[in-house]
Design a protein around this motif. Structure first.
Motif, PDB file in Angstrom:
ATOM      1  N   ALA A 180       0.840  -1.202   0.000  1.00  0.00           N
ATOM      2  CA  ALA A 180       0.000   0.000   0.000  1.00  0.00           C
ATOM      3  C   ALA A 180       0.875   1.251   0.000  1.00  0.00           C
ATOM      4  O   ALA A 180       1.898   1.314   0.678  1.00  0.00           O
ATOM      5  N   ASP A 181       0.461   2.252  -0.749  1.00  0.00           N
ATOM      6  CA  ASP A 181       1.210   3.512  -0.829  1.00  0.00           C
ATOM      7  C   ASP A 181       0.869   4.448   0.322  1.00  0.00           C
ATOM      8  O   ASP A 181       1.709   5.248   0.751  1.00  0.00           O
ATOM      9  N   VAL A 182      -0.369   4.375   0.782  1.00  0.00           N
ATOM     10  CA  VAL A 182      -0.883   5.272   1.817  1.00  0.00           C
ATOM     11  C   VAL A 182      -1.682   4.423   2.803  1.00  0.00           C
ATOM     12  O   VAL A 182      -2.349   3.458   2.407  1.00  0.00           O
ATOM     13  N   LEU A 183      -1.632   4.809   4.087  1.00  0.00           N
ATOM     14  CA  LEU A 183      -2.353   4.060   5.117  1.00  0.00           C
ATOM     15  C   LEU A 183      -3.454   4.922   5.724  1.00  0.00           C
ATOM     16  O   LEU A 183      -3.239   6.081   6.057  1.00  0.00           O
ATOM     17  N   PHE A 184      -4.605   4.301   5.906  1.00  0.00           N
ATOM     18  CA  PHE A 184      -5.810   4.966   6.394  1.00  0.00           C
ATOM     19  C   PHE A 184      -6.377   4.111   7.528  1.00  0.00           C
ATOM     20  O   PHE A 184      -7.008   3.090   7.275  1.00  0.00           O
ATOM     21  N   ILE A 185      -6.097   4.524   8.765  1.00  0.00           N
ATOM     22  CA  ILE A 185      -6.689   3.859   9.932  1.00  0.00           C
ATOM     23  C   ILE A 185      -7.944   4.632  10.296  1.00  0.00           C
ATOM     24  O   ILE A 185      -7.876   5.768  10.773  1.00  0.00           O
ATOM     25  N   GLU A 186      -9.093   4.025  10.040  1.00  0.00           N
ATOM     26  CA  GLU A 186     -10.365   4.722  10.152  1.00  0.00           C
ATOM     27  C   GLU A 186     -10.830   4.865  11.601  1.00  0.00           C
ATOM     28  O   GLU A 186     -10.685   3.961  12.420  1.00  0.00           O
ATOM     29  N   ALA A 187     -11.392   6.053  11.871  1.00  0.00           N
ATOM     30  CA  ALA A 187     -12.138   6.370  13.090  1.00  0.00           C
ATOM     31  C   ALA A 187     -11.364   6.233  14.400  1.00  0.00           C
ATOM     32  O   ALA A 187     -11.879   5.665  15.366  1.00  0.00           O
ATOM     33  N   PRO A 188     -10.129   6.753  14.497  1.00  0.00           N
ATOM     34  CA  PRO A 188      -9.521   6.897  15.828  1.00  0.00           C
ATOM     35  C   PRO A 188     -10.385   7.839  16.656  1.00  0.00           C
ATOM     36  O   PRO A 188     -11.002   8.759  16.115  1.00  0.00           O
TER      37      PRO A 188
END
Length: 289
Positions: A180-188
């Motif tokens: 993956a080029d970018v990381l998106f950890i949803e809803a901290p």
């Protein structure tokens, strides 16, 4: 040499400032985002589902409907467009087809999440996620399927809601290792959690997703940049604002029986200019018999 929108997106990722990305949900909202001066825009599953189906982000939207909607948007604007492609609409084989279609219609990037299908909005309750290994394999499939297109793959995990932040961080590392080029950890759910995410991934472009009234605290983009985030999405801001204005418009019309004294509307001439009416009139006259 023509630079693709995907390459333009990659160049934005190398620049020092945080990338503020408005959510768009149709061609009109995308044109407005471009006219305002945004360098890149994105679609959200919720925005497309609400505007095209009148339904919530509960997995009702099919791959065909999503790609048709975002494909029309890419034809309308010249700035890069990121599309929320939900789970990729199935297993790794479905992801491969989704990615190839995304490349064909000219998307700059796509978001792939690790929820079970049917998925839900990242700020809803009751989400469930697939195994870490399965989603990592889907990311690997996406990376392979994009070929030399430079399509940016944004891996999203929704594990924070059901399995906790530590598990979400572990999944994030696995997805980055998968390509993956970018990381998106949803809803901290707190500023402290946002800090932990950036401390865990100091060298990875990270996404913050601001849904007004959602689970993530609404801090400024300057603060997010100082924490270490590279991208901030505002996926539903324009749609909710437009919905509020339309609601007020219809209430006024119903109560008054006319639009006299109705405020907040764009001038009709300005709207024609936004839709390039003078340009099309000139073309029409050029070929008039």
């Amino acid at each position: 040499m023509v630079i693709s929108t995907a390459q333009t997106f990659r160049e934005l990722l190398t620049q020092p400032e945080i990338i503020i990305i408005p959510g768009v949900y149709d061609c009109l909202s995308a044109k407005l985002a471009e006219k305002t001066g945004f360098k890149i825009a994105s679609t959200s599953g919720f925005g497309i589902a609400a505007s095209t189906l009148g339904l919530p982000d509960y997995g009702f939207l099919t791959a065909t409907e999503m790609l048709y909607s975002v494909g029309r948007i890419t034809q309308t604007i010249s700035i890069p467009l990121i599309a929320d492609c939900d789970t990729g609409y199935g297993n790794a084989l479905n992801v491969i087809r989704t990615v190839k279609d995304a490349v064909q219609i000219g998307l700059a990037g796509i978001i792939l999440e690790d929820q079970e299908w049917p998925k839900k909005c990242g700020h809803f309750e009751g989400k469930r996620v697939i195994s870490m290994q399965e989603h990592a394999n889907k990311i690997r499939a996406a990376v392979e399927a994009r070929g030399d297109s430079n399509l940016v793959i944004i891996a999203r995990t929704d594990a924070r809601a059901t399995l906790g932040l530590e598990t979400a961080l572990s999944r994030g590392k696995y997805y980055v290792d998968a390509g993956a080029d970018v990381l998106f950890i949803e809803a901290p759910q707190s500023v402290q959690e946002l800090e932990i995410i950036t401390q865990t991934f100091p060298d990875v472009p990270l996404v913050a997703n601001i849904v007004e009234g959602g689970k993530t605290p609404e801090i400024t983009t300057t603060e997010l940049q100082e924490l270490g985030f590279k991208i901030v999405f505002f996926p539903l801001t324009a749609l909710m604002a437009a919905t509020e204005v339309m609601s007020a418009c219809f209430q006024h019309l119903k109560a008054q029986g006319s639009t006299i004294n109705l405020s907040g509307m764009m001038n009709f001439q300005d709207f024609q200019n936004l839709m390039n009416v003078p340009e099309y009139l000139e073309i029409e006259n050029k070929f008039r018999a």
